[in-house]
Design a protein around this motif. Structure first.
Motif, PDB file in Angstrom:
ATOM      1  N   LEU A  75      15.023  -7.570  -7.253  1.00  9.68           N
ATOM      2  CA  LEU A  75      13.994  -8.534  -8.820  1.00  9.68           C
ATOM      3  C   LEU A  75      12.761  -7.806  -8.951  1.00  9.68           C
ATOM      4  N   LEU A  76      12.151  -6.673  -8.552  1.00 12.50           N
ATOM      5  CA  LEU A  76      11.189  -6.150  -8.457  1.00 12.50           C
ATOM      6  C   LEU A  76      10.385  -7.415  -8.047  1.00 12.50           C
ATOM      7  N   GLU A  77      10.042  -7.651  -7.299  1.00 14.44           N
ATOM      8  CA  GLU A  77       9.282  -8.602  -7.430  1.00 14.44           C
ATOM      9  C   GLU A  77       8.697  -7.706  -4.719  1.00 14.44           C
ATOM     10  N   PRO A  78       8.377  -7.296  -5.388  1.00 17.53           N
ATOM     11  CA  PRO A  78       7.923  -6.392  -3.687  1.00 17.53           C
ATOM     12  C   PRO A  78       6.396  -7.172  -2.998  1.00 17.53           C
ATOM     13  N   GLN A  79       6.355  -8.075  -3.858  1.00 16.64           N
ATOM     14  CA  GLN A  79       5.110  -8.229  -2.861  1.00 16.64           C
ATOM     15  C   GLN A  79       5.650  -9.605  -2.257  1.00 16.64           C
ATOM     16  N   LYS A  80       6.604 -10.476  -2.710  1.00 17.90           N
ATOM     17  CA  LYS A  80       7.386 -11.446  -2.926  1.00 17.90           C
ATOM     18  C   LYS A  80       8.621 -11.148  -1.339  1.00 17.90           C
ATOM     19  N   ALA A  81       8.429  -9.524  -1.193  1.00 20.58           N
ATOM     20  CA  ALA A  81       9.628  -8.927  -0.399  1.00 20.58           C
ATOM     21  C   ALA A  81       8.772  -8.856   0.701  1.00 20.58           C
ATOM     22  N   ARG A  82       7.253  -8.015   0.664  1.00 19.32           N
ATOM     23  CA  ARG A  82       6.580  -7.533   1.776  1.00 19.32           C
ATOM     24  C   ARG A  82       6.005  -8.986   2.658  1.00 19.32           C
ATOM     25  N   LEU A 104      21.094   8.085   9.969  1.00 17.96           N
ATOM     26  CA  LEU A 104      20.539   8.413   9.098  1.00 17.96           C
ATOM     27  C   LEU A 104      20.571   7.994   7.593  1.00 17.96           C
ATOM     28  N   ASN A 105      20.273   6.375   7.541  1.00 13.38           N
ATOM     29  CA  ASN A 105      20.717   6.012   6.099  1.00 13.38           C
ATOM     30  C   ASN A 105      19.402   5.713   5.928  1.00 13.38           C
ATOM     31  N   ILE A 106      18.046   5.920   6.618  1.00 15.59           N
ATOM     32  CA  ILE A 106      17.114   4.543   6.911  1.00 15.59           C
ATOM     33  C   ILE A 106      15.947   5.038   5.420  1.00 15.59           C
ATOM     34  N   PHE A 107      16.390   6.054   4.420  1.00 14.76           N
ATOM     35  CA  PHE A 107      15.433   6.802   3.684  1.00 14.76           C
ATOM     36  C   PHE A 107      15.907   6.296   2.396  1.00 14.76           C
ATOM     37  N   THR A 108      15.046   5.875   1.738  1.00 17.40           N
ATOM     38  CA  THR A 108      15.310   4.875  -0.102  1.00 17.40           C
ATOM     39  C   THR A 108      15.487   6.721  -0.656  1.00 17.40           C
ATOM     40  N   TYR A 168      11.433  -3.730  10.919  1.00 16.97           N
ATOM     41  CA  TYR A 168      10.183  -2.532  10.738  1.00 16.97           C
ATOM     42  C   TYR A 168      11.252  -1.801   9.449  1.00 16.97           C
ATOM     43  N   GLN A 169      12.245  -1.279   9.719  1.00 18.41           N
ATOM     44  CA  GLN A 169      12.722  -0.474   8.387  1.00 18.41           C
ATOM     45  C   GLN A 169      12.134  -1.021   7.819  1.00 18.41           C
ATOM     46  N   LEU A 170      12.656  -2.392   7.588  1.00 16.86           N
ATOM     47  CA  LEU A 170      12.900  -2.394   5.824  1.00 16.86           C
ATOM     48  C   LEU A 170      11.702  -2.923   5.173  1.00 16.86           C
ATOM     49  N   LEU A 171      10.525  -3.127   6.123  1.00 13.49           N
ATOM     50  CA  LEU A 171       9.485  -3.265   5.911  1.00 13.49           C
ATOM     51  C   LEU A 171       8.543  -1.833   5.530  1.00 13.49           C
ATOM     52  N   SER A 172       8.751  -0.834   6.362  1.00 10.52           N
ATOM     53  CA  SER A 172       8.244   0.357   6.013  1.00 10.52           C
ATOM     54  C   SER A 172       9.130   0.421   4.588  1.00 10.52           C
ATOM     55  N   ASP A 173      10.230   1.144   4.276  1.00  9.13           N
ATOM     56  CA  ASP A 173      10.568   0.557   2.861  1.00  9.13           C
ATOM     57  C   ASP A 173       9.927  -0.131   1.526  1.00  9.13           C
ATOM     58  N   TYR A 186       6.562  -0.622   1.379  1.00  9.92           N
ATOM     59  CA  TYR A 186       5.738  -0.447   1.940  1.00  9.92           C
ATOM     60  C   TYR A 186       5.244   0.956   1.028  1.00  9.92           C
ATOM     61  N   TRP A 187       6.797   1.718   1.227  1.00  4.64           N
ATOM     62  CA  TRP A 187       6.454   3.204   0.684  1.00  4.64           C
ATOM     63  C   TRP A 187       6.554   2.615  -0.509  1.00  4.64           C
ATOM     64  N   GLU A 188       7.607   1.713  -1.055  1.00  2.24           N
ATOM     65  CA  GLU A 188       7.694   1.504  -2.726  1.00  2.24           C
ATOM     66  C   GLU A 188       6.429   0.960  -3.185  1.00  2.24           C
ATOM     67  N   MET A 189       5.789  -0.048  -2.246  1.00  3.17           N
ATOM     68  CA  MET A 189       4.419  -0.178  -2.570  1.00  3.17           C
ATOM     69  C   MET A 189       3.072   1.056  -2.782  1.00  3.17           C
ATOM     70  N   GLY A 190       3.866   1.692  -2.337  1.00  5.48           N
ATOM     71  CA  GLY A 190       2.319   3.019  -1.945  1.00  5.48           C
ATOM     72  C   GLY A 190       1.813   3.212  -1.549  1.00  5.48           C
ATOM     73  N   ASP A 191       2.294   1.120  -0.708  1.00  3.14           N
ATOM     74  CA  ASP A 191       0.777   1.623   0.991  1.00  3.14           C
ATOM     75  C   ASP A 191       1.412   2.445   1.990  1.00  3.14           C
ATOM     76  N   TYR A 192       0.830   3.683   2.072  1.00  4.60           N
ATOM     77  CA  TYR A 192       1.268   4.142   2.973  1.00  4.60           C
ATOM     78  C   TYR A 192       0.068   3.652   4.237  1.00  4.60           C
ATOM     79  N   ASP A 193      -0.903   3.404   4.201  1.00  8.19           N
ATOM     80  CA  ASP A 193      -1.811   3.046   5.811  1.00  8.19           C
ATOM     81  C   ASP A 193      -1.139   2.309   6.690  1.00  8.19           C
ATOM     82  N   ALA A 194      -0.686   0.687   5.884  1.00  9.47           N
ATOM     83  CA  ALA A 194      -0.265  -0.445   6.143  1.00  9.47           C
ATOM     84  C   ALA A 194       1.103  -0.279   6.744  1.00  9.47           C
ATOM     85  N   ALA A 195       2.508   1.461   6.105  1.00  9.84           N
ATOM     86  CA  ALA A 195       3.293   0.929   7.029  1.00  9.84           C
ATOM     87  C   ALA A 195       2.887   2.537   8.356  1.00  9.84           C
TER      88      ALA A 195
END
Length: 421
Positions: A230-237, A4-8, A254-259, A261-270
């Motif tokens: 730190l608002l550095e999503p590319q490094k996180a990715r 129940l905790n998976i969605f930002t 997988y949960q974190l990387l999906s998160d 991708y969502w933040e970056m708007g890259d839904y196809d990658a997710a």
């Protein structure tokens, strides 16, 4: 962390419901974490919801007190079994968590009693001199040159260890055990992360990765979390993508990387990530739910519906699926289907005696009202929501006024319309 905790994107009220469930199950550590997440989100995104923020703050404190009490009970059991050092650690954790003066005083008494129990008789000067024949003092030969500095250093280390123990005490047992073994740099990084010092967290986690070169540690995931903050999503990715290549069966990754991708708007990658994960992982509810949520956030509601409906057939009536499916139906305009699902959840809560989540009740009442239902049942729901969800009470007063107006009671209607203004 539960499903129940998976969605930002989850509302603070939904996080609160998850925490309430943990409290009811006696999982006070997990409840504390979820209440704190809900409080932080409410404070940042909904500062106008003063009643919600006050309620969540109280629940955080209650969870801390309950967790402290659980630590005290466990410490008492350890004392009876002779494990005094471990008992002392737990009592110190309990003291740090407790906010009530009365409980703190009781815990301090237990700590003092434990110290007395652990204290050994002091050695006599003669015995010390026998060990140190070269000097005529009671000081042991191995004493540091600057004992005060040594004591301060030990005290700082002890405080840091106690703080770290509190932070990890709410994690799953295997994760807690692993984190305890990652060393001093990781401890400093984890404390910094939880204190909001994300730059220090990055530096210390990078040091910890160098000190723990095994590909199977969870340290890169914490590093990625620091990058996100730190608002550095590319490094996180990049960090998590590299981690998954080495650990292809890590659900948490997988949960974190999906998160990310969502933040970056890259839904196809997710979608690609979740569709290509090992078949064994696809048998876990988390993966299809993440996939459905990806489609939902991308605005692909029919695809999201298909995934959630398939998940319901495979995994049964899990609440997380019904919630996700209900909001998807709403987004598609299929309001009757959504209302039916909310009704099922309300009925299920009533059947097992669990308090109905105000969010579910609110959505059911609103959809029923939109469908033309102005019955006494819906009126009573809105009246109860005024108390249960006071931050939205003006909207509920409006609905109550409209129901009275539809029933011909203009006086009551005017009264509630005044409340709603």
């Amino acid at each position: 962390m539960g499903l129940l905790n998976i969605f930002t994107g989850k509302a603070p009220e939904e996080l609160e419901q998850t925490a309430d469930a943990y409290m009811a199950a006696g999982e006070y550590g997990a409840a504390k974490v979820e209440f704190e997440r809900a409080l932080e989100k409410a404070g940042k995104k909904f500062p106008e919801k003063a009643a919600l923020i006050r309620r969540l703050d109280e629940k955080v404190q209650n969870a801390k007190e309950s967790l402290a009490g659980a630590h005290v009970q466990e410490a008492e059991e350890l004392i009876r079994s002779g494990e005094l050092a471990a008992a002392g650690d737990l009592l110190n954790l309990a003291l740090e968590l407790s906010g009530g003066d009365s409980q703190k005083a009781q815990i301090r008494k237990k700590i003092q009693a434990l110290r007395q129990l652990r204290t050994k008789p002091a050695e006599t000067p003669e015995k010390n001199q026998e060990k140190n024949p070269a000097n005529n003092t009671d000081r042991p030969a191995a004493e540091p040159l600057n004992p005060e500095a040594g004591s301060r250093s030990e005290a700082v280390s002890s405080d840091e260890d106690a703080h770290f123990h509190i932070l990890v005490s709410t994690l799953a047992e295997d994760q807690q055990e692993a984190y305890e073994g990652y060393g001093r740099s990781f401890r400093k990084g984890y404390i910094a992360l939880n204190q909001g010092d994300f730059q220090t967290a990055v530096e210390k986690f990078r040091e910890a990765i160098a000190e723990n070169p095994s590909a199977g540690t969870w340290i890169p995931l914490e590093l990625a979390t620091a990058y996100i903050n730190l608002l550095e999503p590319q490094k996180a990715r990049e960090t998590v993508e590299a981690y998954i290549r080495e650990n292809p069966e890590s659900l948490r990754a997988y949960q974190l990387l999906s998160d990310i991708y969502w933040e970056m708007g890259d839904y196809d990658a997710a979608v690609e990530l979740l569709s290509s994960c090992p078949d064994a992982l696809k048998q876990n509810l988390l993966i299809p739910v993440l996939l459905g949520e990806t489609h939902y956030q991308a605005g692909r509601y029919k695809a999201a519906r298909d995934v959630f409906e398939a998940s319901r057939r495979q995994f049964g009536d899990e609440e997380i699926i019904r919630r996700a499916l209900a909001k998807t139906y709403e987004a598609m305009g299929e309001l009757d289907a959504a209302r039916s699902l909310y009704a099922e959840m309300i009925k299920g809560c009533a059947g097992c005696g669990v308090r109905v989540d105000p969010f579910i009740k609110s959505r059911f009442a609103e959809l029923s009202f939109q469908a033309g239902d102005s019955s006494t049942r819906i009126l009573e729901m809105f009246l109860s929501l005024v108390q249960e969800d006071p931050d939205n009470r003006k909207a509920y007063y409006d609905r109550i006024g409209r129901i009275y107006e539809a029933g011909g009671n203009s006086a009551e209607a005017r009264r509630y319309f005044e409340f709603s203004s």
